[in-house]
Design a protein around this motif. Structure first.
Motif, PDB file in Angstrom:
ATOM      1  N   SER A 158       0.824  -1.209   0.000  1.00 30.36           N
ATOM      2  CA  SER A 158       0.000   0.000   0.000  1.00 30.36           C
ATOM      3  C   SER A 158       0.862   1.264   0.000  1.00 30.36           C
ATOM      4  O   SER A 158       0.359   2.353  -0.276  1.00 30.36           O
ATOM      5  CB  SER A 158      -0.940   0.005   1.203  1.00 30.36           C
ATOM      6  OG  SER A 158      -0.201   0.106   2.414  1.00 30.36           O
ATOM      7  N   MET A 159       2.147   1.136   0.289  1.00 28.86           N
ATOM      8  CA  MET A 159       3.050   2.297   0.313  1.00 28.86           C
ATOM      9  C   MET A 159       3.795   2.468  -1.013  1.00 28.86           C
ATOM     10  O   MET A 159       4.571   3.413  -1.163  1.00 28.86           O
ATOM     11  CB  MET A 159       4.050   2.144   1.465  1.00 28.86           C
ATOM     12  CG  MET A 159       3.365   2.152   2.817  1.00 28.86           C
ATOM     13  SD  MET A 159       4.407   1.802   4.259  1.00 28.86           S
ATOM     14  CE  MET A 159       5.919   2.624   3.949  1.00 28.86           C
ATOM     15  N   ALA A 160       3.580   1.581  -1.969  1.00 26.63           N
ATOM     16  CA  ALA A 160       4.285   1.639  -3.247  1.00 26.63           C
ATOM     17  C   ALA A 160       3.902   2.885  -4.037  1.00 26.63           C
ATOM     18  O   ALA A 160       2.781   3.375  -3.944  1.00 26.63           O
ATOM     19  CB  ALA A 160       3.986   0.389  -4.073  1.00 26.63           C
ATOM     20  N   GLY A 161       4.867   3.404  -4.787  1.00 25.76           N
ATOM     21  CA  GLY A 161       4.615   4.537  -5.669  1.00 25.76           C
ATOM     22  C   GLY A 161       5.021   5.881  -5.118  1.00 25.76           C
ATOM     23  O   GLY A 161       4.998   6.886  -5.828  1.00 25.76           O
ATOM     24  N   LYS A 162       5.383   5.918  -3.842  1.00 26.81           N
ATOM     25  CA  LYS A 162       5.891   7.163  -3.276  1.00 26.81           C
ATOM     26  C   LYS A 162       7.007   6.813  -2.294  1.00 26.81           C
ATOM     27  O   LYS A 162       7.126   5.667  -1.856  1.00 26.81           O
ATOM     28  CB  LYS A 162       4.779   7.974  -2.606  1.00 26.81           C
ATOM     29  CG  LYS A 162       4.072   7.320  -1.446  1.00 26.81           C
ATOM     30  CD  LYS A 162       2.951   8.242  -0.948  1.00 26.81           C
ATOM     31  CE  LYS A 162       2.180   7.605   0.192  1.00 26.81           C
ATOM     32  NZ  LYS A 162       1.109   8.500   0.666  1.00 26.81           N
ATOM     33  N   PRO A 163       7.848   7.777  -1.951  1.00 28.10           N
ATOM     34  CA  PRO A 163       8.926   7.489  -1.000  1.00 28.10           C
ATOM     35  C   PRO A 163       8.354   7.003   0.326  1.00 28.10           C
ATOM     36  O   PRO A 163       7.198   7.294   0.662  1.00 28.10           O
ATOM     37  CB  PRO A 163       9.630   8.835  -0.817  1.00 28.10           C
ATOM     38  CG  PRO A 163       9.198   9.676  -1.959  1.00 28.10           C
ATOM     39  CD  PRO A 163       7.842   9.176  -2.369  1.00 28.10           C
ATOM     40  N   ALA A 164       9.176   6.268   1.056  1.00 30.01           N
ATOM     41  CA  ALA A 164       8.713   5.722   2.332  1.00 30.01           C
ATOM     42  C   ALA A 164       9.842   5.695   3.350  1.00 30.01           C
ATOM     43  O   ALA A 164      11.016   5.576   2.991  1.00 30.01           O
ATOM     44  CB  ALA A 164       8.165   4.312   2.135  1.00 30.01           C
ATOM     45  N   ILE A 165       9.449   5.812   4.606  1.00 38.98           N
ATOM     46  CA  ILE A 165      10.378   5.673   5.730  1.00 38.98           C
ATOM     47  C   ILE A 165       9.912   4.480   6.551  1.00 38.98           C
ATOM     48  O   ILE A 165       8.753   4.415   6.956  1.00 38.98           O
ATOM     49  CB  ILE A 165      10.369   6.911   6.645  1.00 38.98           C
ATOM     50  CG1 ILE A 165      10.849   8.148   5.907  1.00 38.98           C
ATOM     51  CG2 ILE A 165      11.229   6.662   7.888  1.00 38.98           C
ATOM     52  CD1 ILE A 165      10.710   9.433   6.736  1.00 38.98           C
ATOM     53  N   LEU A 166      10.822   3.554   6.777  1.00 37.73           N
ATOM     54  CA  LEU A 166      10.588   2.472   7.719  1.00 37.73           C
ATOM     55  C   LEU A 166      11.412   2.824   8.950  1.00 37.73           C
ATOM     56  O   LEU A 166      12.635   2.950   8.867  1.00 37.73           O
ATOM     57  CB  LEU A 166      11.039   1.131   7.136  1.00 37.73           C
ATOM     58  CG  LEU A 166      10.497   0.778   5.741  1.00 37.73           C
ATOM     59  CD1 LEU A 166      11.057  -0.572   5.295  1.00 37.73           C
ATOM     60  CD2 LEU A 166       8.986   0.780   5.718  1.00 37.73           C
ATOM     61  N   TRP A 167      10.734   3.023  10.070  1.00 38.07           N
ATOM     62  CA  TRP A 167      11.399   3.442  11.314  1.00 38.07           C
ATOM     63  C   TRP A 167      11.395   2.265  12.275  1.00 38.07           C
ATOM     64  O   TRP A 167      10.339   1.821  12.724  1.00 38.07           O
ATOM     65  CB  TRP A 167      10.666   4.634  11.914  1.00 38.07           C
ATOM     66  CG  TRP A 167      11.187   5.118  13.222  1.00 38.07           C
ATOM     67  CD1 TRP A 167      12.486   5.265  13.594  1.00 38.07           C
ATOM     68  CD2 TRP A 167      10.411   5.555  14.349  1.00 38.07           C
ATOM     69  NE1 TRP A 167      12.565   5.767  14.878  1.00 38.07           N
ATOM     70  CE2 TRP A 167      11.301   5.948  15.368  1.00 38.07           C
ATOM     71  CE3 TRP A 167       9.041   5.654  14.589  1.00 38.07           C
ATOM     72  CZ2 TRP A 167      10.879   6.432  16.589  1.00 38.07           C
ATOM     73  CZ3 TRP A 167       8.618   6.135  15.813  1.00 38.07           C
ATOM     74  CH2 TRP A 167       9.525   6.522  16.796  1.00 38.07           C
ATOM     75  N   PHE A 168      12.564   1.751  12.581  1.00 37.31           N
ATOM     76  CA  PHE A 168      12.723   0.614  13.478  1.00 37.31           C
ATOM     77  C   PHE A 168      12.990   1.142  14.883  1.00 37.31           C
ATOM     78  O   PHE A 168      14.006   1.787  15.123  1.00 37.31           O
ATOM     79  CB  PHE A 168      13.869  -0.276  12.982  1.00 37.31           C
ATOM     80  CG  PHE A 168      13.547  -0.932  11.668  1.00 37.31           C
ATOM     81  CD1 PHE A 168      13.004  -2.213  11.632  1.00 37.31           C
ATOM     82  CD2 PHE A 168      13.757  -0.265  10.465  1.00 37.31           C
ATOM     83  CE1 PHE A 168      12.682  -2.811  10.424  1.00 37.31           C
ATOM     84  CE2 PHE A 168      13.444  -0.863   9.250  1.00 37.31           C
ATOM     85  CZ  PHE A 168      12.906  -2.144   9.229  1.00 37.31           C
ATOM     86  N   TRP A 169      12.058   0.846  15.806  1.00 36.45           N
ATOM     87  CA  TRP A 169      12.137   1.421  17.145  1.00 36.45           C
ATOM     88  C   TRP A 169      11.808   0.386  18.217  1.00 36.45           C
ATOM     89  O   TRP A 169      11.253  -0.670  17.936  1.00 36.45           O
ATOM     90  CB  TRP A 169      11.229   2.637  17.274  1.00 36.45           C
ATOM     91  CG  TRP A 169       9.762   2.402  17.053  1.00 36.45           C
ATOM     92  CD1 TRP A 169       9.085   2.465  15.861  1.00 36.45           C
ATOM     93  CD2 TRP A 169       8.780   2.080  18.050  1.00 36.45           C
ATOM     94  NE1 TRP A 169       7.744   2.203  16.064  1.00 36.45           N
ATOM     95  CE2 TRP A 169       7.525   1.962  17.391  1.00 36.45           C
ATOM     96  CE3 TRP A 169       8.820   1.895  19.421  1.00 36.45           C
ATOM     97  CZ2 TRP A 169       6.348   1.665  18.067  1.00 36.45           C
ATOM     98  CZ3 TRP A 169       7.638   1.587  20.098  1.00 36.45           C
ATOM     99  CH2 TRP A 169       6.421   1.487  19.417  1.00 36.45           C
ATOM    100  N   ALA A 170      12.190   0.727  19.439  1.00 31.86           N
ATOM    101  CA  ALA A 170      11.876  -0.091  20.620  1.00 31.86           C
ATOM    102  C   ALA A 170      11.214   0.810  21.651  1.00 31.86           C
ATOM    103  O   ALA A 170      11.571   1.991  21.770  1.00 31.86           O
ATOM    104  CB  ALA A 170      13.150  -0.714  21.190  1.00 31.86           C
TER     105      ALA A 170
END
Length: 183
Positions: A70-82
């Protein structure tokens, strides 16, 4: 699954803020066979090619299914957090502000691990981050897939799904990278 030894190393290391970063991608090329579903309310039914980097699913902290396609087609940030990470907590306001300003041009996905679901829920509530999706990756499946060995790290994808950046960013660096991605 995230091996116990790796989880122990991450927990012992505390919040990761090493500025070392690598632009390597875990399967960065687009997958021509996959197409993202049109965004809800989309004016056109034009299919978007889903890159391999966005061919994963998960369960949100709210218990709903999430498809990264669903995030395809535009830039994306995956934020890995705890949830216990002080660095992650300090970044929360910046991510909230970025979401408010760029939500129409940028996908943001939190990927939480190294804590219990109630702790993850409390983190999202305390820092008012519910406006963006957060996956429960307690087993570390996505952390492993993207080669994440510490929190707080970002994987930034360009419009084609190619990894444009992977690593730690302070608030100013994060804002600059977002401007570059959305330009």
């Amino acid at each position: 699954m995230l091996p116990l030894a790796l989880a122990a190393v991450l927990a012992a290391a505390g919040c990761g803020t090493t500025p070392d970063a690598s632009p390597e991608a875990p399967a960065a090329g687009p997958s021509p066979a996959a197409a993202a579903p049109p965004a809800s309310g989309a004016a056109t039914a034009e299919a978007v090619t889903v890159p391999k980097t966005l061919t994963f699913t998960g369960t949100t902290l709210a218990g709903k299914k999430f498809d990264a396609a669903s995030m395809a087609g535009k830039p994306a940030i995956l934020w890995f957090w705890a949830p216990w990470c002080a660095t992650c907590a300090s970044e929360a306001q910046s991510l909230s502000d970025i979401h408010d300003e760029y939500a129409d041009r940028l996908g943001i996905l939190g990927i939480a691990s190294l804590g219990s679901v109630p702790e993850m829920d409390d983190f999202v509530a305390d820092f008012e981050l519910a406006k963006m999706p957060h996956l429960n990756d307690k087993a570390g499946k996505l952390w492993k897939r993207f080669g994440i060995v510490q929190q707080s790290w970002y994987v930034m994808l360009d419009r084609t799904g190619k990894v444009a950046y992977k690593g730690y960013l302070d608030d100013l660096q994060l804002t600059e990278k977002v401007r570059e991605l959305t330009a």
